[in-house]
Design a protein around this motif. Structure first.
Motif, PDB file in Angstrom:
ATOM      1  N   ILE A  85      87.307 -21.225 -88.251  1.00 44.90           N
ATOM      2  CA  ILE A  85      86.287 -22.095 -88.849  1.00 44.90           C
ATOM      3  C   ILE A  85      86.536 -23.540 -88.430  1.00 44.90           C
ATOM      4  CG2 ILE A  85      85.175 -22.783 -91.018  1.00 44.90           C
ATOM      5  CD1 ILE A  85      85.257 -19.726 -90.749  1.00 44.90           C
ATOM      6  N   ARG A  86      85.473 -24.150 -87.910  1.00 43.51           N
ATOM      7  CA  ARG A  86      85.552 -25.590 -87.609  1.00 43.51           C
ATOM      8  C   ARG A  86      84.297 -26.230 -88.176  1.00 43.51           C
ATOM      9  NH1 ARG A  86      90.227 -26.837 -84.697  1.00 43.51           N
ATOM     10  NH2 ARG A  86      90.825 -25.189 -83.272  1.00 43.51           N
ATOM     11  N   ASN A  87      84.501 -27.285 -88.915  1.00 43.36           N
ATOM     12  CA  ASN A  87      83.401 -27.988 -89.568  1.00 43.36           C
ATOM     13  C   ASN A  87      82.450 -27.020 -90.283  1.00 43.36           C
ATOM     14  OD1 ASN A  87      82.192 -30.277 -90.442  1.00 43.36           O
ATOM     15  ND2 ASN A  87      80.924 -30.553 -88.608  1.00 43.36           N
ATOM     16  N   TYR A  88      83.020 -26.129 -91.062  1.00 39.59           N
ATOM     17  CA  TYR A  88      82.315 -25.147 -91.898  1.00 39.59           C
ATOM     18  C   TYR A  88      81.670 -23.998 -91.129  1.00 39.59           C
ATOM     19  CZ  TYR A  88      83.050 -28.098 -95.962  1.00 39.59           C
ATOM     20  OH  TYR A  88      83.631 -28.816 -96.969  1.00 39.59           O
ATOM     21  N   LYS A  89      81.707 -24.040 -89.778  1.00 35.86           N
ATOM     22  CA  LYS A  89      81.061 -22.968 -89.004  1.00 35.86           C
ATOM     23  C   LYS A  89      82.077 -21.995 -88.430  1.00 35.86           C
ATOM     24  CE  LYS A  89      76.666 -24.843 -87.785  1.00 35.86           C
ATOM     25  NZ  LYS A  89      76.749 -26.270 -88.208  1.00 35.86           N
ATOM     26  N   VAL A  90      81.677 -20.710 -88.341  1.00 38.72           N
ATOM     27  CA  VAL A  90      82.513 -19.716 -87.671  1.00 38.72           C
ATOM     28  C   VAL A  90      82.345 -19.956 -86.166  1.00 38.72           C
ATOM     29  CG1 VAL A  90      82.898 -17.248 -87.272  1.00 38.72           C
ATOM     30  CG2 VAL A  90      82.135 -18.028 -89.522  1.00 38.72           C
ATOM     31  N   VAL A  91      83.393 -20.447 -85.495  1.00 36.00           N
ATOM     32  CA  VAL A  91      83.278 -20.732 -84.059  1.00 36.00           C
ATOM     33  C   VAL A  91      83.880 -19.603 -83.216  1.00 36.00           C
ATOM     34  CG1 VAL A  91      83.150 -23.237 -84.295  1.00 36.00           C
ATOM     35  CG2 VAL A  91      85.388 -22.139 -84.034  1.00 36.00           C
ATOM     36  N   GLU A  92      84.656 -18.726 -83.843  1.00 34.19           N
ATOM     37  CA  GLU A  92      85.225 -17.598 -83.116  1.00 34.19           C
ATOM     38  C   GLU A  92      85.505 -16.500 -84.124  1.00 34.19           C
ATOM     39  OE1 GLU A  92      88.597 -18.728 -80.661  1.00 34.19           O
ATOM     40  OE2 GLU A  92      88.990 -16.599 -80.260  1.00 34.19           O
ATOM     41  N   LYS A  93      85.268 -15.250 -83.696  1.00 31.72           N
ATOM     42  CA  LYS A  93      85.486 -14.101 -84.584  1.00 31.72           C
ATOM     43  C   LYS A  93      86.051 -12.983 -83.728  1.00 31.72           C
ATOM     44  CE  LYS A  93      81.947 -12.894 -87.329  1.00 31.72           C
ATOM     45  NZ  LYS A  93      82.219 -12.763 -88.763  1.00 31.72           N
TER      46      LYS A  93
END
Ligand code: CTP
Length: 152
Positions: A85-93
């Motif tokens: 999570i970066r800046n509230y967003k899922v950037v990698e899963k």
């Protein structure tokens, strides 16, 4: 939109789809009870899940996992998904994966194994992933899930 049982985090890692009952063990093996970066650690237990029926979730603020930490999680929680999570967003899963060979992260349960009295890095071959079963490269002892969890 499913109900959010524990708050969203701004920066860090969410370990999702942990088998119900294994969340505390994930916290233990990652040493999160003594996390020193000032971030919060959130644990949700026995949350309803479409895929698993029930699941645990661990959220760690301000921490990103090493490959070794991800491999440890795979041994405890083979169904887990790691979300960055970066800046509230899922950037990698990504899904964790039990490796074919486990080096350095597991102790051998055989007290007479050379790895328990000399500085030798442990090495195990995964002979079954489900149920988890490994064999020590040095003494050939096989260990199953309960013994593996006790030696992580
Ligand atoms: N999450 C969080 N903080 C954020 C963003 C997401 O804690 N700022 C958590 C969500 O609560 C969820 C996980 O990270 O537990 C993954 O988020 P997302 O991909 O949005 O959820 P799903 O689509 O439900 O994930 P999946 O498809 O992997 O089940």
């Amino acid at each position: 939109m499913p109900e959010l049982k524990v708050s969203a985090i701004k920066e860090g890692t969410v370990i999702d789809h942990i088998p119900a009952g294994k969340g505390l063990k994930v916290i233990e093996i990652l040493g999160l009870s003594k996390l020193s970066n000032g971030g919060s650690v959130l644990l949700a237990m026995n949350v309803p899940s479409k895929k698993l029926g029930r699941k645990d979730i661990v959220k760690v603020e301000g921490k990103f996992l090493s490959e070794e930490e991800v491999n440890k999680i795979a041994l405890v929680a083979p169904t887990a998904t790691v979300n960055i999570i970066r800046n509230y967003k899922v950037v990698e899963k990504f899904k964790v994966e039990v490796p074919e060979v486990i080096e350095g992260i597991l102790k051998c349960g055989n007290p007479n194994c050379i790895t328990n009295y000399e500085y030798v890095t442990t090495k195990f071959y995964v002979i079954s992933k489900n149920p988890l079963k490994v064999r020590c490269h040095y003494c050939e002892r096989t260990m199953e899930e309960e013994e593996i969890l006790a030696n992580l």
